[in-house]
Structure formats: C-alpha cells, structure tokens
Design an enzyme around this catalytic site. Sequence first.
Site, PDB file in Angstrom:
ATOM      1  N   HIS A  56       2.669   5.568  -6.239  1.00 21.76           N
ATOM      2  CA  HIS A  56       2.182   5.390  -4.869  1.00 21.76           C
ATOM      3  C   HIS A  56       1.509   6.684  -4.403  1.00 21.76           C
ATOM      4  CE1 HIS A  56       5.501   2.188  -3.858  1.00 21.76           C
ATOM      5  NE2 HIS A  56       4.823   1.898  -4.965  1.00 21.76           N
ATOM      6  N   GLU A  58       1.601   8.126  -1.527  1.00 18.95           N
ATOM      7  CA  GLU A  58       2.487   8.934  -0.689  1.00 18.95           C
ATOM      8  C   GLU A  58       3.435   9.776  -1.545  1.00 18.95           C
ATOM      9  OE1 GLU A  58       1.486   4.967   1.122  1.00 18.95           O
ATOM     10  OE2 GLU A  58       2.491   5.569  -0.728  1.00 18.95           O
ATOM     11  N   CYS A  86       7.134   3.151   1.716  1.00 24.65           N
ATOM     12  CA  CYS A  86       8.292   2.434   1.192  1.00 24.65           C
ATOM     13  C   CYS A  86       9.479   3.406   1.221  1.00 24.65           C
ATOM     14  CB  CYS A  86       8.008   1.940  -0.226  1.00 24.65           C
ATOM     15  SG  CYS A  86       7.993   3.258  -1.468  1.00 24.65           S
ATOM     16  N   CYS A  89       8.990   6.550  -1.043  1.00 26.70           N
ATOM     17  CA  CYS A  89       8.033   7.520  -0.527  1.00 26.70           C
ATOM     18  C   CYS A  89       8.543   8.198   0.745  1.00 26.70           C
ATOM     19  CB  CYS A  89       6.687   6.850  -0.291  1.00 26.70           C
ATOM     20  SG  CYS A  89       5.936   6.276  -1.838  1.00 26.70           S
TER      21      CYS A  89
END
Length: 159
Positions: A56, A58, A86, A89
Amino acid sequence: MAITEDDLDQLRRCVELAREALDDGDEPFGSILVDHTGATVFADRNRVKDGDATQHPEFAIARWAVEHLSPQDRASATVYTSGEHCPMCSAAHAWVGLGRIVYATSSEQLVGWLSEWGVPPAPVAPLPISAVAPGVEVDGPARELAATMKDLYAAKFRV
C-alpha cells in the site's frame, strides 16, 4: 481541522495516482507525503496486483519517512491519500510518528460500496484510523471527491 482548498488540491493528486494504479491493473489507491513547507517529498500508489497485499502507498510512505526524515520532520508532515488508511497502514503511520492524515474517501464509504456491489469482505476489519492510531490528527472524507473515487473503485471491484 477542516479540509481546505489546498488539501483538496493535494487529494486530487492522490486521485490521479489512484487512477494511474487502476490503469496499470492495480487497486485504485494513491498517496503523497507533504513536508511542513507544502512540498511533496514522496508519492506512491497501490502495488498489490502481484500478490503482496502489503504494498500500500501509505505503508511505503511510512518506510520511506523513517529512512529520509528526522522525527521532527515526520511529525510535521502530512499524508494525503485517496482512501482512508487500513489498520496496517494506520499502525505504521503511528509507529513512525507521522503527522496529520487527510483522506478523500473513508473505509466506511468503501465498505458500503463494496457491499452494494456484492464484493466479499476483506480479511482485515475496516477500522477507522482513529481506532488504530488515536493520537493522529485525521481529516476526511472529502465529499467533493466521493463520486470520482466511487467510479474508480467500481471500475476495479464491481462484480
């Protein structure tokens, strides 16, 4: 703090990164890290299409920030993202001491849309950032970008 016009400009860049991810066959998420002067110091998009669900943007921001920014610079930086972090993250963000998060669409919005489209739930609970990282300043969603993000999500996830 309310989302400002400058925040919206930064979020639009995240939406562009999300579109870039979608165009590359990936899930439509994009994020940028902006320092205290307003300069973008890191940008990335989802890279999960090859099977590593931890790729991801992030999470990449958190790893990059630890290697390139002092603790003070991390704390004064802002992460802009097309979708709310999420739990993985959110935790990474808090553990490395990054500052404010501003997001275009919430996990609650995404979960609602996915449910509407018949998509099975994810293997991880869609907790809000504040439930995972209660000390982080968070602003979002940006209602101005909801329709655009819903369209990007639909292009990838609608069954």
